[in-house]
Design an enzyme around this catalytic site. Structure first.
Site, PDB file in Angstrom:
ATOM      1  N   ASP A  25      -8.303  -9.444   4.309  1.00 15.72           N
ATOM      2  CA  ASP A  25      -8.086  -8.254   5.186  1.00 15.72           C
ATOM      3  C   ASP A  25      -9.276  -8.082   6.104  1.00 15.72           C
ATOM      4  O   ASP A  25     -10.060  -7.473   5.989  1.00 15.72           O
ATOM      5  CB  ASP A  25      -8.093  -6.986   4.434  1.00 15.72           C
ATOM      6  CG  ASP A  25      -7.529  -5.698   5.301  1.00 15.72           C
ATOM      7  OD1 ASP A  25      -7.090  -5.967   6.229  1.00 15.72           O
ATOM      8  OD2 ASP A  25      -7.550  -4.642   4.815  1.00 15.72           O
ATOM      9  N   GLU A  37       0.913  -1.238   0.055  1.00 19.97           N
ATOM     10  CA  GLU A  37      -0.031  -0.168  -0.180  1.00 19.97           C
ATOM     11  C   GLU A  37       0.882   1.220  -0.075  1.00 19.97           C
ATOM     12  O   GLU A  37       0.619   2.093   0.895  1.00 19.97           O
ATOM     13  CB  GLU A  37      -0.976  -0.015   1.309  1.00 19.97           C
ATOM     14  CG  GLU A  37      -1.883  -1.089   1.177  1.00 19.97           C
ATOM     15  CD  GLU A  37      -3.075  -1.203   2.213  1.00 19.97           C
ATOM     16  OE1 GLU A  37      -2.601  -0.902   3.172  1.00 19.97           O
ATOM     17  OE2 GLU A  37      -3.837  -2.063   2.124  1.00 19.97           O
ATOM     18  N   GLU A  49     -13.019  -2.566  11.986  1.00 23.14           N
ATOM     19  CA  GLU A  49     -12.957  -1.847  10.535  1.00 23.14           C
ATOM     20  C   GLU A  49     -13.982  -2.515   9.747  1.00 23.14           C
ATOM     21  O   GLU A  49     -14.756  -1.835   9.105  1.00 23.14           O
ATOM     22  CB  GLU A  49     -11.422  -1.966   9.856  1.00 23.14           C
ATOM     23  CG  GLU A  49     -11.400  -1.315   8.581  1.00 23.14           C
ATOM     24  CD  GLU A  49     -10.008  -1.263   7.933  1.00 23.14           C
ATOM     25  OE1 GLU A  49      -9.181  -1.990   8.649  1.00 23.14           O
ATOM     26  OE2 GLU A  49     -10.007  -0.880   6.768  1.00 23.14           O
TER      27      GLU A  49
HETATM   28  C1  BDP Z   1      -6.100  -2.439   6.016  1.00 26.84           C
HETATM   29  C2  BDP Z   1      -6.505  -1.004   6.400  1.00 26.84           C
HETATM   30  C3  BDP Z   1      -5.338   0.017   6.101  1.00 26.84           C
HETATM   31  C4  BDP Z   1      -4.092  -0.653   6.979  1.00 26.84           C
HETATM   32  C5  BDP Z   1      -3.999  -1.900   6.387  1.00 26.84           C
HETATM   33  C6  BDP Z   1      -2.818  -2.516   7.042  1.00 26.84           C
HETATM   34  O1  BDP Z   1      -7.646  -0.481   5.627  1.00 26.84           O
HETATM   35  O2  BDP Z   1      -5.911   1.421   6.791  1.00 26.84           O
HETATM   36  O3  BDP Z   1      -3.176   0.152   6.744  1.00 26.84           O
HETATM   37  O4  BDP Z   1      -5.131  -2.826   6.393  1.00 26.84           O
HETATM   38  O5  BDP Z   1      -2.745  -3.475   7.775  1.00 26.84           O
HETATM   39  O6  BDP Z   1      -7.055  -3.118   6.768  1.00 26.84           O
HETATM   40  O7  BDP Z   1      -1.666  -2.135   6.751  1.00 26.84           O
END
Ligand code: BDP
Length: 681
Positions: free
Chosen positions: A367, A288, A395
C-alpha cells in the site's frame, strides 16, 4: 505569492534575445474556431503571454505580420491548414498535436486532430516560452504515450477527504455540491495543462449518500462534467457495488441477478442522457469492508462484467481495483501474507474480463509505502486491460508536511522489467498497452489536492501533481526534466533558484526513506492516521502489515522454502533474485527476508548499523533541506518562501523524532552498540 496559480503562474521573463524573439512572434494570434476547448486554449494563451511577456496577444494578426495560429486540422484556420499537410496530420493521434514554425508564413502553428490536442499543444508552447526555449525553429509532433491519464479523488460528500492533507474538498461540503465553479475551472486548467484527461470525483469508499451521485445528484455531477469537458477531461464516478440495494429498489446486489443487471443498465442510460461523454465507474469491491461479488459467491469478473455490460452501449468503461485483501488477518500466523493477495485474487481471472473493463493495480503489493517491490500482477495478466495506480497524496510519505518528490519512485517502477514473455517487458510497456495490445490502458493516481489556497498543502507537493501528469503523458521524461519544468513554470527562470529547488526535490525521496522504516519493510507508523513513527503500531493488528522484529532479527520471510512463497509470484530471474538472501537488493531485503541484525548487506554494513547510520544521516539531511531553502530568501516571492520554510522546519524536527524512535527501538531490541558510538538511549 500564495501558490494558487501553481504551474500556471506565468512568471515574467527576463529581457534578452529570447524575450525579443517571443515578443516578435507572440504579438498576434489567429484562432478561427468557436469550439469551447479551442477557446479555452486561446484564453490560456492570452493569459500566459500577457503575464510572461507583458504584451497583449492581439486576436487579429495583420496579413503579412508574425503570428501564432492554432486549431484543429479541419477547423478552417487557413494558417494552420497552410502549414500542415495531410501527412503531418496523419502523424498526430487523437490527443496529440503538431507544432511548427514556418518562416515563409511568418507563423508558429499548433495543429491537432481534436480540440483537446489544441489545448495540449498551446500549453506546450507556453511551457517552451516559460522555460526560455528557442521557438523560431520548431517542428515537433507530440502524442501522449498513455491513453488514460487519470486522477482519483478520495473526496467525501461531507467535505472531508480520505487521506487528504490539503484542507477539505473543493467539490463538496456538508453533503452538498459546491457552487464555486471558478475553483473547479482553475482545477481543470491545472489538470489539463499537466496532461490529465480523466478524473473520478468521489472516494472509492462510497458511503450511503454518495451512492446517490448516479441518481438524485446527477444534475450536480453534470455541472462538474461540463467544466471538465471544456478542458478535455472525462468525469468518472466511484460507485458502490451494493448500489441497487441502497436505493431500496432491489433486494440484492448479486451480479448474476437479472433485476440487478437491469438496474445498472437503467442507471447507465440515465447517466448518459445527462453526461453524454461520461467516463465510467471506478469500483472498490470486497476490500476493507466494501460490498462486492464475494457476498453472493461470485467472482470479480462476474462483478466487473455486469457493470461493463451496462456501460458498453455508451462507450463507458469499468475501472475495477485490485486492492483486494483480507483486512482481518490473524497476526500470529506467519504464513498468511497480504502481499500475495492481489495476484492470488486476479491472476486466475486473466482473460475473463470484458473488453471495457480495466483492472487498476496499485504499484506495489502492499500500500504505497516509501519502498515496495513492484506488484507481480504486472506481467502476469496477459489478456486483461490494466492501469497502474500511484498515490500522489503522500499518505505514507510525509503527508505533505515532509517534502517527498515521488516522480523518481514512479520512474523506477515504470522501468522495472517484469520479464513477461521471457523478454524485455518493463511496466511502462504494459500500462501503455503496447506489450499486449490492449484496448484500454494507462496510469491513474490518488489526488493530493484540497481547498488549501495552494492546492496541495506543501507547495513542493505541487511538483508531484504536475509530475504525475507529465509522466503519465510521457514516461520517458526524466525526473530531473519534470522538476525543471515545474520549477520554471512556478518560480521563473532564475538558474540559482532552480538549482536549489531541483536538488531539494531530487534528494527528498531518499532522505525520507532513510529516516523512516528501513530496508523495504514498511509501515512503522501510527495506526489509522498513518503519520509519524510507531514501530509496533501495526505489529499486533489484523491489517497484515508486520516487520516481525524480535531480539535477534527483523523482516518478513516471503521466500518459497521457509516463508510465504510470495517471491514466486515474480517471473524468471526476478523470482530467484528476490528469493535469494544473497542476491536480494539491499533496499528490499526486509521485505523478502527475515535476517539477524548482524546480517551483512551488499553495502558491507550490518543491518543494525545500516539502521543507525541511515537514521542519523537522514535526520541530518532533512535539516540540510531547510538550510538549502534558506538560501532562497529574497530570491523568490516571500509568500512562497515562507510557506515552504515553515514546512521544512517541521520536517527537520519530525525527522529527529523518527530517528530517535527507530534507533532506540532497535538498540533496545538488539542490544547492539552503534559502531559510531553516537548517543542512542
Ligand atoms: C489505503 C488507505 C485507505 C484507502 C485504501 C484504498 O489507507 O484509506 O481507502 O488505501 O486504496 O492506502 O482503497
Amino acid at each position: 505569492g500564495s501558490g494558487y496559480d501553481a504551474w500556471l503562474s506565468y512568471p515574467k521573463l527576463p529581457q534578452g534575445n529570447l524575450y525579443t524573439q517571443y515578443v516578435k512572434w507572440c504579438g498576434a494570434v489567429s484562432v478561427t474556431e468557436e469550439q469551447e476547448t479551442v477557446q479555452a486554449a486561446l484564453r490560456e494563451w492570452q493569459r500566459g503571454i500577457a503575464s510572461m511577456l507583458d504584451i497583449e496577444a492581439g486576436a487579429s494578426p495583420a496579413a503579412d505580420g508574425f503570428s501564432v495560429a492554432f486549431g484543429t486540422f479541419n477547423g478552417g484556420n487557413p494558417r494552420v491548414e497552410a502549414i500542415f499537410d495531410e501527412a503531418a496530420g496523419r502523424a498526430v493521434g487523437p490527443e496529440g498535436f503538431a507544432i511548427r514554425t514556418s518562416l515563409t508564413h511568418k507563423c508558429i502553428a499548433v495543429g491537432a486532430a481534436s480540440p483537446a490536442g489544441v489545448l495540449y499543444g498551446v500549453f506546450h508552447l507556453l511551457r517552451l516560452i516559460g522555460s526560455l526555449k528557442d521557438i523560431e525553429h520548431l517542428d515537433e509532433t507530440v502524442n501522449p504515450v498513455n491513453a488514460l491519464r487519470m486522477i482519483n479523488h478520495w473526496d467525501n460528500f461531507d467535505g472531508s477527504v480520505e487521506r487528504g492533507y490539503s484542507g477539505r474538498s473543493f467539490l463538496y461540503g456538508n453533503n452538498r455540491f459546491t457552487d464555486d465553479l471558478n475553483r473547479i475551472t482553475d482545477y481543470a486548467r491545472l489538470m489539463s495543462t499537466a496532461g490529465i484527461n480523466a478524473i473520478a470525483i468521489n472516494n472509492v469508499n462510497v458511503h450511503a449518500l454518495e451512492t446517490l451521485f448516479i441518481s438524485t445528484y446527477l444534475p450536480d455531477v453534470a455541472r462538474i462534467a461540463d467544466v471538465f469537458r471544456t478542458y478535455g477531461i472525462r468525469l468518472f464516478l466511484s460507485v458502490n457495488f451494493a448500489g441497487p440495494m441502497h436505493e431500496g429498489e432491489v433486494g440484492t446486489a448479486d451480479p448474476l441477478d437479472a433485476g440487478v443487471r437491469e438496474w445498472w443498465k437503467t442507471k447507465a442510460a440515465e447517466i448518459y442522457t445527462v453526461i453524454p461523454d461520461f467516463g465510467g465507474f471506478v469500483v472498490k469491491a470486497d476490500s476493507e469492508n466494501r460490498p462486492g461479488p464475494f457476498t453472493y459467491g461470485r467472482d470479480h469478473a462476474d462483478g466487473a462484467n455486469m457493470l461493463a455490460e451496462a456501460l458498453e452501449p455508451f462507450g463507458g468503461i469499468v475501472i475495477w481495483r485490485c486492492f483486494v485483501y483480507n483486512c482481518k488477518q490473524d497476526w500470529r500466523d506467519r504464513k498468511t501474507d497480504r502481499a500475495r493477495a492481489a495476484y492470488d485474487h486476479f491472476k486466475p481471472l486473466d482473460g475473463k474480463f470484458h473488453d471495457n473493463v480495466i483492472l487498476q493495480i496499485k504499484n506495489g503489493p502492499m500500500d504505497f509505502q516509501v519502498r515496495e517491490p513492484v506488484s507481480p500482477l504486472f506481467g502476469a495478466l496477459e489478456q486483461t486491460n490494466q492501469v497502474i495506480e500511484f498515490q500522489i497524496a503522500q499518505e505514507y510519505t510525509g503527508q505533505q508536511r515532509h517534502v517527498c518528490y515521488l516522480v523518481p519512485q514512479w520512474k523506477e517502477i515504470m522501468e522495472f522489467d517484469t520479464l513477461a514473455q521471457g523478454g524485455t517487458a518493463p511496466v511502462k510497456h504494459i500500462v501503455d498497452g503496447s506489450l499486449w495490445g490492449n484496448r484500454y490502458s494507462g496510469v491513474a493516481a490518488v489526488s493530493n489536492v484540497g481547498n488549501d489556497r495552494n492546492w496541495t498543502g506543501h507547495l513542493l507537493a505541487q511538483a508531484n501533481l504536475y509530475g504525475f501528469g507529465r509522466l503519465a503523458w510521457n514516461p520517458e521524461l526524466s525526473a530531473e526534466e519534470i522538476a525543471a519544468e515545474w520549477i520554471a513554470l512556478t518560480f521563473g527562470t532564475d538558474a540559482a533558484v532552480a538549482g536549489v529547488i531541483s536538488r531539494i526535490l531530487l534528494d527528498s525521496w531518499e532522505i525520507y526513506e532513510s529516516y523512516t522504516a528501513p530496508l523495504g519493510v514498511g509501515w512503522m507508523i501510527n495506526p489509522e492516521h498513518h503519520y509519524g513513527p510507531n514501530v509496533d503500531g501495526y505489529e499486533y493488528s489484523q491489517w497484515g502489515t508486520y516487520h516481525y522484529a524480535d531480539h535477534q532479527g527483523i523482516g518478513v520471510d516471503r521466500t518459497v522454502a521457509t516463508g510465504t512463497g510470495y517471491s514466486a509470484q515474480y517471473m524468471g530471474s526476478n523470482a530467484q533474485r528476490y528469493d535469494s538472501l544473497e542476491e536480494c537488493p539491499d533496499e528490499l531485503l526486509l521485505f523478502f527476508h527475515h535476517v539477524p541484525y548482524t546480517h551483512v548487506l551488499h553495502s558491507g554494513k550490518t543491518v543494525i548499523q545500516h539502521i543507525y547510520d541511515t537514521h542519523f544521516e537522514g535526520a541530518e539531511r532533512a535539516a540540510g533541506l531547510l538550510a538549502a531553502w534558506s538560501g532562497l530568501k529574497g530570491r523568490i516571492a516571500e509568500g512562497l518562501y515562507v510557506q515552504v520554510e515553515e514546512r521544512l522546519r517541521g520536517q527537520a524536527a519530525h525527522a529527529k523524532e523518527w530517528r530517535d524512535q527507530i534507533n532506540t527501538y532497535f538498540y533496545r531490541k538488539s542490544g547492539i552498540e552503534d559502531s559510531g558510538a553516537r548517543k542512542i538511549y
